[in-house]
Design an enzyme around this catalytic site. Structure first.
Site, PDB file in Angstrom:
ATOM      1  N   LYS A 147       2.795   7.020 -10.684  1.00  0.00           N
ATOM      2  CA  LYS A 147       3.532   6.085  -9.826  1.00  0.00           C
ATOM      3  C   LYS A 147       2.660   5.057  -8.979  1.00  0.00           C
ATOM      4  O   LYS A 147       1.362   5.307  -8.877  1.00  0.00           O
ATOM      5  CB  LYS A 147       4.477   6.886  -8.611  1.00  0.00           C
ATOM      6  CG  LYS A 147       3.503   7.924  -7.816  1.00  0.00           C
ATOM      7  CD  LYS A 147       2.329   7.387  -7.092  1.00  0.00           C
ATOM      8  CE  LYS A 147       2.355   6.398  -5.923  1.00  0.00           C
ATOM      9  NZ  LYS A 147       1.014   6.157  -5.212  1.00  0.00           N
ATOM     10  N   TYR A 236       7.037   6.600  -1.603  1.00  0.00           N
ATOM     11  CA  TYR A 236       7.443   8.310  -1.178  1.00  0.00           C
ATOM     12  C   TYR A 236       8.600   8.177  -0.226  1.00  0.00           C
ATOM     13  O   TYR A 236       9.569   8.878  -0.356  1.00  0.00           O
ATOM     14  CB  TYR A 236       6.064   8.843  -0.707  1.00  0.00           C
ATOM     15  CG  TYR A 236       5.104   9.105  -1.468  1.00  0.00           C
ATOM     16  CD1 TYR A 236       5.334  10.040  -2.584  1.00  0.00           C
ATOM     17  CD2 TYR A 236       3.966   8.376  -1.296  1.00  0.00           C
ATOM     18  CE1 TYR A 236       4.040  10.410  -3.397  1.00  0.00           C
ATOM     19  CE2 TYR A 236       2.961   8.614  -2.119  1.00  0.00           C
ATOM     20  CZ  TYR A 236       3.040   9.565  -3.351  1.00  0.00           C
ATOM     21  OH  TYR A 236       1.901   9.603  -4.077  1.00  0.00           O
TER      22      TYR A 236
END
Ligand code: NDP
Length: 385
Positions: A147, A236
């Protein structure tokens, strides 16, 4: 020092490795999870292991992911791809990788001729994820990409298309979605233990240091990172708001505050606050910053109770607190090796021809939202998504 990466905490983490029941409950019952500390990897030597090529031997790959292979059931390192021959040779010796299975970025495409490699794991700076995913798919390999998936929506779409055309799996490495405390939080919210989910706050911060820590050099360069703290760690907060609600937001607002006289922030943003409005009535307030000390937490507020994870998305030592009308308590939960769980999930998807729980489409959703958050910050207006 970041306590999660210190050798001592790493040793502690390995000792405590093992998984809570929540992991199996949410991800599925199959035995694709790390071994408990009492179940040595040798017991599974007879099982088929999927071969991974690690592309980019940086801090995260070498300090977290490669050691985690020792705790996987279905995954093993068979090849390394690096621009640093000495480092690659040293790590090859450490991980029993054959010298002939060390590649450079230049000869990477010849990996197509290597039947030992099933999965290419891309652990490069974000701007390189699309290129190496496409090259891996063309070489007939499945792809696990770190990511954020890629800086732009168009690159994410190209990654998905390349893997589809090649008939190969594409998974994005959202480790928190394989981590037991996060899975327990999701399970409790789904069971209605908090009542109606009304509010989420999520905060992620770290000090970015392009001089002191070589892993941060690309993080302040827009063309490598795609953005600043939001792309790297705010993701996140964003991803957590989505998996805690189980919904997709319909509207975002945002505010950015960056000191442009700070040489670190000439190209990328520092602090960004954003809100996400969810269709079921939950409002998430999220923050991300490159100028505050380590924070990786979220709290979900329901009509009857709240649930706090602090840290929520660290490498280990997670902590859950529940607050309700009777006070606060910490449920006894066991740490598990989220990295090994993630790797085993990828391997299991290949072995059983399953779609990953965090496929390319999941990464694309976050990148679309990140772009909407940037637009909201730029225009000062709410953006419908
Ligand atoms: P590092 O800078 O430590 O490692 C990146 C590696 O990529 C380098 O060591 C190098 O490996 C290779 N590389 C190839 N080309 C370049 C280039 N032009 N500039 C810099 N590096 C290059 O970064 P991280 O390990 O921190 O991050 C790597 C990826 O992992 C990123 O996508 C990041 O977002 C992600 N990440 C994910 C985390 C998670 O918790 N899921 C945590 C941290 C990072 P070599 O010398 O072998 O060629």
């Amino acid at each position: 020092m970041d306590r999660s990466t210190s050798p001592a905490s790493r040793r502690q983490f390995l000792r405590r490795a093992g998984l809570g029941t929540a992991l199996a409950a949410v991800v599925g019952p199959a035995a694709a999870f790390p071994l408990s500390s009492t179940e040595p990897a040798m017991q599974h030597a007879d099982q088929k292991k999927i071969g991974f090529a690690i592309v980019g031997l940086g801090k995260f790959a070498t300090e977290q992911m490669m050691p985690a292979f020792k705790e996987t059931r279905h995954a093993r390192i068979v090849a390394l791809v690096s621009g640093s021959p000495d480092k690659a040779a040293r790590l090859a010796r450490e991980y029993d990788v054959e010298a002939r299975n060390i590649y450079t970025y230049q000869n990477f495409d010849t990996i197509r001729d290597n039947p030992e490699v099933d999965v290419v794991y891309v652990v490069l700076p974000p701007a390189l994820h699309a290129e190496y995913t496409e090259r891996a798919a063309r070489a007939g390999k499945h792809v696990l990409s770190e990511k954020p998936m890629a800086p732009t929506v168009a690159e994410c779409q190209r990654m998905i298309a390349a893997c589809q055309q090649a008939g190969k799996k594409l998974m994005i490495a959202y480790r928190a979605q394989y981590e037991p405390f996060n899975l327990e939080a999701i399970a409790r919210i789904r069971r209605g233990e908090l009542g109606k989910l009304l509010q989420i706050t999520a905060d992620h911060g770290r000090i970015v240091d392009p001089v002191g820590d070589k892993a941060d050099t690309w993080r302040v360069v827009r063309k490598m990172a795609g953005g600043g703290s939001l792309m790297d760690i705010g993701i996140y907060s964003l991803n957590a708001a989505r998996y805690l609600t189980g919904e997709e937001p319909t509207e975002v607002t945002a505010q950015e505050m960056t000191d442009k006289s700070d040489p670190r922030f000439k190209e990328v943003e520092d602090r960004i606050h954003f809100t996400l409005r969810f269709p079921g009535g939950t409002l998430a307030t999220c923050t991300s910053a490159y100028s505050i000390q380590q924070v990786k937490r979220f709290r979900a507020f329901g009509s009857q109770a709240w649930l706090d994870l602090d840290p929520a998305t660290d490498y280990d030592r997670h902590r859950m607190t529940i607050g309700d009308k009777d006070g606060q308590h910490e449920p006894p939960l066991k740490e598990g090796n989220q990295f090994a769980a993630e790797l085993d999930h990828m391997a299991e998807c290949v072995l059983q021809n399953k779609t990953p729980k965090t496929p390319g489409e999941e990464g694309l959703r976050d990148i679309r939202l990140i772009q909407a958050i940037y637009e909201a910050a730029r225009t000062g207006k709410a953006v419908k998504v």
